[in-house]
Design an enzyme around this catalytic site. Structure first.
Site, PDB file in Angstrom:
ATOM      1  N   ARG A  54      -6.104   6.888  -6.609  1.00  0.00           N
ATOM      2  CA  ARG A  54      -5.781   7.939  -6.401  1.00  0.00           C
ATOM      3  C   ARG A  54      -5.947   8.900  -7.697  1.00  0.00           C
ATOM      4  O   ARG A  54      -6.795   9.993  -7.861  1.00  0.00           O
ATOM      5  CB  ARG A  54      -4.548   8.355  -5.753  1.00  0.00           C
ATOM      6  CG  ARG A  54      -4.645   7.877  -4.290  1.00  0.00           C
ATOM      7  CD  ARG A  54      -3.033   7.637  -3.882  1.00  0.00           C
ATOM      8  NE  ARG A  54      -2.795   9.074  -3.437  1.00  0.00           N
ATOM      9  CZ  ARG A  54      -1.388   9.159  -2.712  1.00  0.00           C
ATOM     10  NH1 ARG A  54      -0.719   8.206  -2.641  1.00  0.00           N
ATOM     11  NH2 ARG A  54      -1.212  10.588  -2.569  1.00  0.00           N
ATOM     12  N   LEU A  63       0.785  -1.262   0.069  1.00  0.00           N
ATOM     13  CA  LEU A  63       0.016   0.075   0.022  1.00  0.00           C
ATOM     14  C   LEU A  63       0.902   1.272  -0.124  1.00  0.00           C
ATOM     15  O   LEU A  63       1.908   1.326   0.439  1.00  0.00           O
ATOM     16  CB  LEU A  63      -0.870   0.167   1.232  1.00  0.00           C
ATOM     17  CG  LEU A  63      -1.859  -1.183   1.639  1.00  0.00           C
ATOM     18  CD1 LEU A  63      -2.773  -1.012   2.744  1.00  0.00           C
ATOM     19  CD2 LEU A  63      -2.784  -1.289   0.318  1.00  0.00           C
ATOM     20  N   ASP A  64       0.202   2.375  -0.532  1.00  0.00           N
ATOM     21  CA  ASP A  64       1.072   3.553  -0.466  1.00  0.00           C
ATOM     22  C   ASP A  64       1.268   3.893   0.955  1.00  0.00           C
ATOM     23  O   ASP A  64       0.381   3.382   1.908  1.00  0.00           O
ATOM     24  CB  ASP A  64       0.225   4.768  -1.147  1.00  0.00           C
ATOM     25  CG  ASP A  64       0.027   4.668  -2.484  1.00  0.00           C
ATOM     26  OD1 ASP A  64       0.805   3.777  -3.262  1.00  0.00           O
ATOM     27  OD2 ASP A  64      -0.802   5.087  -3.040  1.00  0.00           O
ATOM     28  N   LYS A  65       2.302   4.590   1.254  1.00  0.00           N
ATOM     29  CA  LYS A  65       2.663   4.992   2.531  1.00  0.00           C
ATOM     30  C   LYS A  65       1.391   5.755   3.327  1.00  0.00           C
ATOM     31  O   LYS A  65       0.935   5.361   4.498  1.00  0.00           O
ATOM     32  CB  LYS A  65       3.787   6.060   2.572  1.00  0.00           C
ATOM     33  CG  LYS A  65       4.098   6.396   4.255  1.00  0.00           C
ATOM     34  CD  LYS A  65       5.584   7.259   4.154  1.00  0.00           C
ATOM     35  CE  LYS A  65       5.168   8.731   3.491  1.00  0.00           C
ATOM     36  NZ  LYS A  65       4.432   9.573   4.301  1.00  0.00           N
ATOM     37  N   THR A  96      -2.002   5.417   2.655  1.00  0.00           N
ATOM     38  CA  THR A  96      -2.976   4.160   2.755  1.00  0.00           C
ATOM     39  C   THR A  96      -2.830   3.289   3.762  1.00  0.00           C
ATOM     40  O   THR A  96      -1.975   2.885   4.091  1.00  0.00           O
ATOM     41  CB  THR A  96      -3.023   3.743   1.231  1.00  0.00           C
ATOM     42  OG1 THR A  96      -3.282   4.521   0.306  1.00  0.00           O
ATOM     43  CG2 THR A  96      -4.313   2.747   1.303  1.00  0.00           C
TER      44      THR A  96
END
Length: 293
Positions: free
Chosen positions: A228, A129-131, A133
């Site tokens: 996003r 996951l993105d940092k 998220t």
């Protein structure tokens, strides 16, 4: 860790090699490696993997203890579910999933590696996951299990659901966003571009308040920053997304959460993993009420 497979009646029309490939999902490379290391045994003994077995014959495999290049670091992890094969953890917003430049020792992967090392196991991250998220990150406890589930991801047979709060009220209550995504010139951001890779996202409006909508999102493909970028491209950026959306005006975290993940694990009679992670408190606080769906 030892894997034991007992030959069934329906396997008798297959050779040992075919059983290893179709029942245990071994690649030819893994088979050769296991044989060379003496970590695969047949009871009764056989002279060739090309011969046919008898019913109730046994295949025993000592799974390779594969080393990890992740530095183990003691840290807090929120375990959602754990068994002999996988570990599902709830990653908070602001914590990187995996080591990268500037974040070598402060990621969820570092913390999980420390936890599993204490059990003489190593971690193998399956999804990232993105940092910013939050939500479910899955780790396999062996590279063999990792390869089986990674194949399911590649074939798009994993059901992932995200919850997001976005700016604005959507006119359509559900829809499919299909726009190609490519890396932008800065090498970090992504953008919609005709030369990009195919990307597809299903969305469904499940709630709304003031000038915001709560969405259930299902990424059909898995491009970096896909959700996003797609939501921003239709004029409804995710709240707290200061890269693809509104300029920062308040201290609001990115309101994007990996809510659930479901997949079949072929190795154990198609065991179904269906794991959910509750919404972080700040989603409810932003909405001013408890969100239910």
């Amino acid at each position: 860790m030892k894997l034991i497979y007992v030959v069934k009646k329906e396997d008798l029309n297959m050779t040992y090699k075919q059983i290893l490939q179709k029942r245990l999902f071994f690649s030819s490379t893994l088979m050769s490696r296991l044989k060379a290391l003496g970590q695969i045994r047949f009871i009764p003994p056989i002279y060739s993997v090309h011969q046919y077995p008898q019913e109730n014959a046994v295949i025993e495999v000592d799974l390779i203890f594969s080393k990890s290049n992740i530095v183990p670091v003691e840290g807090s992890i929120d375990i959602l579910y754990e068994d002999n094969f996988f570990l599902f953890v709830n990653k908070p917003s602001g914590l990187p999933s995996h080591p990268s430049k500037g974040h070598y020792f402060d990621t969820i992967a570092n913390y999980v590696e420390y936890y599993l090392n204490s059990k003489n196991l190593t971690s193998h991250i399956i999804n990232r996951l993105d940092k910013d998220t939050s939500g479910i990150v899955v780790f396999a406890k062996n590279s063999y299990f990792h390869s089986i589930v990674s194949y399911e991801f590649e074939k798009r047979r994993v059901d992932k659901t995200y919850i997001a709060i976005v700016h604005g009220i959507l006119t359509k209550k559900s829809g499919l966003i299909e726009k190609p995504i490519k890396r932008s010139d800065d090498g970090i951001k992504r953008e919609i571009h005709q030369d990009g890779s195919f990307a597809s996202t299903y969305y469904e409006v499940i709630d709304s308040f003031e000038n915001f909508s709560v969405l259930k999102l299902k990424p059909i493909t898995g491009r970096t920053h896909q959700l996003r970028v797609h939501l921003s491209s239709i004029g409804h950026p995710i709240v707290g997304d200061y890269i693809y959306g509104e300029e920062k005006t308040q201290n609001t975290p990115l309101l994007l959460h990996a809510y659930s993940i479901s997949f079949n694990f072929k190795l154990i009679n198609n065991k179904v993993y269906d794991i959910t992670s509750p919404l972080p408190h700040y989603f409810h606080e932003f909405a001013g009420r408890h969100l239910e769906f």
